[in-house]
Design a protein around this motif. Structure first.
Motif, short mmCIF file in Angstrom:
data_model
loop_
_atom_site.label_atom_id
_atom_site.label_comp_id
_atom_site.label_asym_id
_atom_site.label_seq_id
_atom_site.Cartn_x
_atom_site.Cartn_y
_atom_site.Cartn_z
N VAL A 100 76.78 20.76 59.06
CA VAL A 100 77.63 21.88 58.66
C VAL A 100 77.05 22.68 57.50
CG1 VAL A 100 79.75 20.77 59.50
CG2 VAL A 100 79.14 20.61 57.07
N LYS A 101 76.04 22.14 56.86
CA LYS A 101 75.45 22.82 55.71
C LYS A 101 74.81 24.15 56.16
CE LYS A 101 74.75 18.62 53.08
NZ LYS A 101 73.80 17.64 52.56
N GLY A 102 75.13 25.21 55.44
CA GLY A 102 74.60 26.53 55.77
C GLY A 102 75.35 27.25 56.88
N ARG A 103 76.47 26.70 57.32
CA ARG A 103 77.20 27.30 58.43
C ARG A 103 78.56 27.88 58.03
NH1 ARG A 103 74.11 26.37 62.70
NH2 ARG A 103 72.78 24.53 62.66
N TYR A 154 83.22 16.55 59.29
CA TYR A 154 83.68 17.35 58.17
C TYR A 154 85.20 17.50 58.23
CZ TYR A 154 84.07 20.86 54.59
OH TYR A 154 84.42 21.52 53.44
N GLN A 163 75.12 16.89 57.42
CA GLN A 163 73.99 17.83 57.43
C GLN A 163 74.24 18.99 58.39
OE1 GLN A 163 71.40 17.74 55.32
NE2 GLN A 163 70.76 19.70 56.18
N TRP A 179 79.41 16.25 52.87
CA TRP A 179 79.19 17.19 53.97
C TRP A 179 78.16 16.62 54.94
CZ3 TRP A 179 78.59 22.96 52.22
CH2 TRP A 179 79.67 23.33 51.44
N PHE A 233 80.35 18.09 48.18
CA PHE A 233 79.11 18.41 48.92
C PHE A 233 78.42 17.14 49.40
CE2 PHE A 233 74.59 19.53 49.23
CZ PHE A 233 74.67 20.60 50.12
N SER A 234 78.50 16.07 48.63
CA SER A 234 77.85 14.81 49.02
C SER A 234 78.44 14.23 50.31
CB SER A 234 77.94 13.79 47.89
OG SER A 234 79.30 13.50 47.59
#
Length: 132
Positions: free
Chosen positions: A116-119, A95, A114, A112, A109-110
């Motif tokens: 780091v998603k939700g962090r 990232y 996986q 990012w 977003f495409s």
């Protein structure tokens, strides 16, 4: 209190983070994450432009392990709830590469990873700016 560091793109990781339930007698999870980040960064030339910098306490204690992604003139981000392992280190550094290459710190977003998603905890505007 302030120590000068390279002002370029960086992952600033909390060296004192302790995740809930961590053994208080062992090394802190933040220090363990920094060691993995440094090892992964050194092992892959794709990460050569991203510095790994350690700092005691990012004040995200409920979100450890926490990191701050920053680059000059770009929106910065604080992310947390990472395991101190290689998968997390690669996601953070991947990232950071996209972040450093972006015009203002916004990564589609495409792109990012996986991991780091939700962090994301906070986004920080660069000095002298606010975002729209």
């Amino acid at each position: 209190m302030l120590n000068p560091v390279d002002p370029g793109p960086a992952v600033v990781a909390c060296s004192t983070c302790r995740r809930p339930g961590q053994d208080p007698t062992g090394p802190r999870d933040g220090a363990r994450l920094i060691a993995v980040l440094e090892r992964v960064q050194a092992s892959d030339p794709a990460y050569a432009g991203i510095a790994v910098q350690a700092m005691p306490c990012l004040f995200a204690c409920g979100e450890g392990c926490a990191v701050h992604l920053r680059a000059p003139g770009k929106i910065g981000y604080v992310l947390g709830r990472f395991e101190p392992d290689e998968a997390a280190a690669r996601a953070i550094l991947d990232y950071a590469v996209h972040h450093a290459a972006s015009a203002e710190g916004r990564v589609p977003f495409s792109d990012w990873p996986q991991g780091v998603k939700g962090r994301f905890i906070v986004r920080v505007p660069p000095a002298g700016y606010v975002t729209q």
